[in-house]
Design an enzyme around this catalytic site. Structure first.
Site, short mmCIF file in Angstrom:
data_model
loop_
_atom_site.label_atom_id
_atom_site.label_comp_id
_atom_site.label_asym_id
_atom_site.label_seq_id
_atom_site.Cartn_x
_atom_site.Cartn_y
_atom_site.Cartn_z
N ASP A 13 0.81 -1.22 0.00
CA ASP A 13 0.00 0.00 0.00
C ASP A 13 0.85 1.27 0.00
OD1 ASP A 13 -2.39 1.36 -0.05
OD2 ASP A 13 -2.68 1.32 2.13
N GLY A 14 0.27 2.35 -0.56
CA GLY A 14 0.90 3.67 -0.48
C GLY A 14 1.53 4.16 -1.77
N ARG A 17 0.32 7.84 -2.70
CA ARG A 17 0.84 8.87 -1.78
C ARG A 17 2.34 9.06 -1.97
NH1 ARG A 17 -1.53 6.21 3.41
NH2 ARG A 17 -2.00 4.60 1.86
N HIS A 30 2.72 3.54 -9.03
CA HIS A 30 2.42 2.13 -9.31
C HIS A 30 3.60 1.46 -10.03
CE1 HIS A 30 -1.54 2.42 -7.74
NE2 HIS A 30 -2.01 3.23 -8.67
N SER A 59 -7.42 -5.48 -5.24
CA SER A 59 -8.50 -6.06 -4.44
C SER A 59 -9.83 -6.00 -5.19
CB SER A 59 -8.63 -5.29 -3.12
OG SER A 59 -9.21 -4.01 -3.34
N TRP A 63 -11.76 -2.22 -7.98
CA TRP A 63 -12.51 -1.97 -9.22
C TRP A 63 -13.25 -0.63 -9.16
CZ3 TRP A 63 -11.29 -4.55 -13.37
CH2 TRP A 63 -10.83 -5.86 -13.27
N LEU A 123 10.56 -20.92 -3.97
CA LEU A 123 9.50 -20.12 -3.34
C LEU A 123 8.18 -20.22 -4.12
CD1 LEU A 123 9.02 -17.75 -1.20
CD2 LEU A 123 9.48 -16.20 -3.11
N ARG A 180 -5.15 -1.75 8.75
CA ARG A 180 -6.35 -2.55 8.48
C ARG A 180 -6.00 -3.63 7.46
NH1 ARG A 180 -7.80 2.72 6.73
NH2 ARG A 180 -7.26 3.06 4.55
C1 IPE Z 1 -5.42 -2.60 -0.29
O1 IPE Z 1 -5.09 -1.27 -0.45
C2 IPE Z 1 -5.35 -3.33 -1.59
C3 IPE Z 1 -4.03 -3.46 -2.17
C4 IPE Z 1 -2.89 -3.09 -1.66
C5 IPE Z 1 -4.00 -4.12 -3.45
P1 IPE Z 1 -6.20 -0.13 -0.65
O2 IPE Z 1 -5.45 1.15 -0.76
O3 IPE Z 1 -7.10 -0.49 -1.76
O4 IPE Z 1 -7.03 -0.22 0.71
P2 IPE Z 1 -7.84 0.88 1.51
O5 IPE Z 1 -8.83 1.48 0.55
O6 IPE Z 1 -6.86 1.89 2.03
O7 IPE Z 1 -8.48 0.12 2.62
C1 IPE Z 2 -1.44 0.36 -3.43
O1 IPE Z 2 -1.26 1.72 -3.44
C2 IPE Z 2 -1.68 -0.23 -4.81
C3 IPE Z 2 -3.06 -0.69 -5.03
C4 IPE Z 2 -4.03 -0.63 -4.18
C5 IPE Z 2 -3.35 -1.24 -6.34
P1 IPE Z 2 -2.48 2.72 -3.53
O2 IPE Z 2 -2.84 2.90 -4.96
O3 IPE Z 2 -3.59 2.27 -2.64
O4 IPE Z 2 -1.87 4.08 -2.99
P2 IPE Z 2 -2.38 4.95 -1.77
O5 IPE Z 2 -2.61 4.01 -0.63
O6 IPE Z 2 -3.63 5.62 -2.23
O7 IPE Z 2 -1.26 5.89 -1.52
MG MG Z 3 -3.99 2.45 -0.65
#
Ligand code: IPE
Ligand code: IPE
Ligand code: MG
Length: 226
Positions: A13-14, A17, A30, A59, A63, A123, A180
């Site tokens: 995640d992140g 940001r 990405h 996830s 979508w 792995l 979470r």
């Molecule tokens: C969770 O991240 C899904 C993935 C990392 C693929 P999200 O950014 O979609 O989750 P929320 O919306 O912060 O819960």
């Molecule tokens: C995780 O990063 C990648 C996916 C959920 C596909 P995010 O796209 O959720 O980036 P943030 O969390 O909004 O920074």
């Molecule tokens: Mg995210």
């Protein structure tokens, strides 16, 4: 190294940001995230004690995002796995989630990667794409309903998940500071150790992986016992 997780999992995640903080376009986050995914898989493949690694790439809820973002993510997925295909490493790939939502070309590519790597004994990498932890449990329950009439056990459910090829998750790392699960592998996370570092996924690297493993080793896993 001893007392390492058998199954390690990542909620990557992140990305957005990370890009925003640097004044870079969203999809660059990405892109960097996809590079870090490939590096992390290679780093984990060199740690013999770790047998399974799961990655949340997209996830069921993702979508909801813009079409342009979704297609950027999928071309990166395509790119990452095309590279792995050429490298012929001793890694077994398993795609989990509802692949039927992807283009026929990408579906075929993902299935081919799975097929071509199925006899590798290094792995095992589970890639969660269009994946939801609840949907995985529903998948198992529907399979069981077709198969048997008597009461089901938790073991029956575990054996029929999309993720049945891997054991419970020992250690979950979610980057970016969110605390979470966001519908990740709920059934397999029942007794996992959780770690929520503040840095974003594109900033993950080998040094941080080793630090995380050091933290895991210090955890006292009791499983409800003494
Ligand atoms: C969770 O991240 C899904 C993935 C990392 C693929 P999200 O950014 O979609 O989750 P929320 O919306 O912060 O819960
Ligand atoms: C995780 O990063 C990648 C996916 C959920 C596909 P995010 O796209 O959720 O980036 P943030 O969390 O909004 O920074
Ligand atoms: Mg995210």
């Amino acid at each position: 190294m001893q007392n390492l997780p058998t199954h390690i999992a990542f909620i990557m995640d992140g990305n957005r940001r990370w890009a925003k903080r640097r004044g870079l376009p969203r999809d660059y986050g990405h892109k960097k995230g996809a590079e870090v995914l490939a590096d992390t898989i290679k780093n984990l493949a060199n740690i013999k004690e770790i047998k399974f690694a799961s990655f949340f790439a997209f996830s069921t809820e993702n979508w909801k995002r813009d079409e342009s973002e979704i297609s950027a993510i999928f071309s990166l997925v395509d790119e990452v796995f095309s590279k792995f295909e050429k490298q012929n490493l001793n890694i077994r790939f398993k795609m989990v989630g509802d692949l039927s939502k992807f283009s026929p070309e990408l579906q075929q590519k993902l299935i081919k990667i799975e097929e071509n790597s199925k006899n590798n004994d290094g792995l095992t990498v589970l890639v969660a794409l269009s994946y939801g932890g609840r949907e995985d449990v529903v998948f198992a329950v529907n399979k069981l309903m077709k198969a048997k009439k008597s009461a089901v056990t938790s073991e029956d459910i575990a054996k029929n998940l999309q993720t049945a090829c891997a054991p419970d998750i020992d250690f979950l790392i979610r980057t970016s500071g969110e605390m979470r699960l966001s519908n990740f592998m709920l059934y397999k996370l029942a007794y996992s150790e959780l770690y929520f570092p503040k840095y974003a996924w594109p900033s993950f690297n080998k040094k941080r992986l080793l630090k995380a493993l050091k933290i895991y080793k210090k955890r006292n896993r009791r499983f409800g016992g003494n």
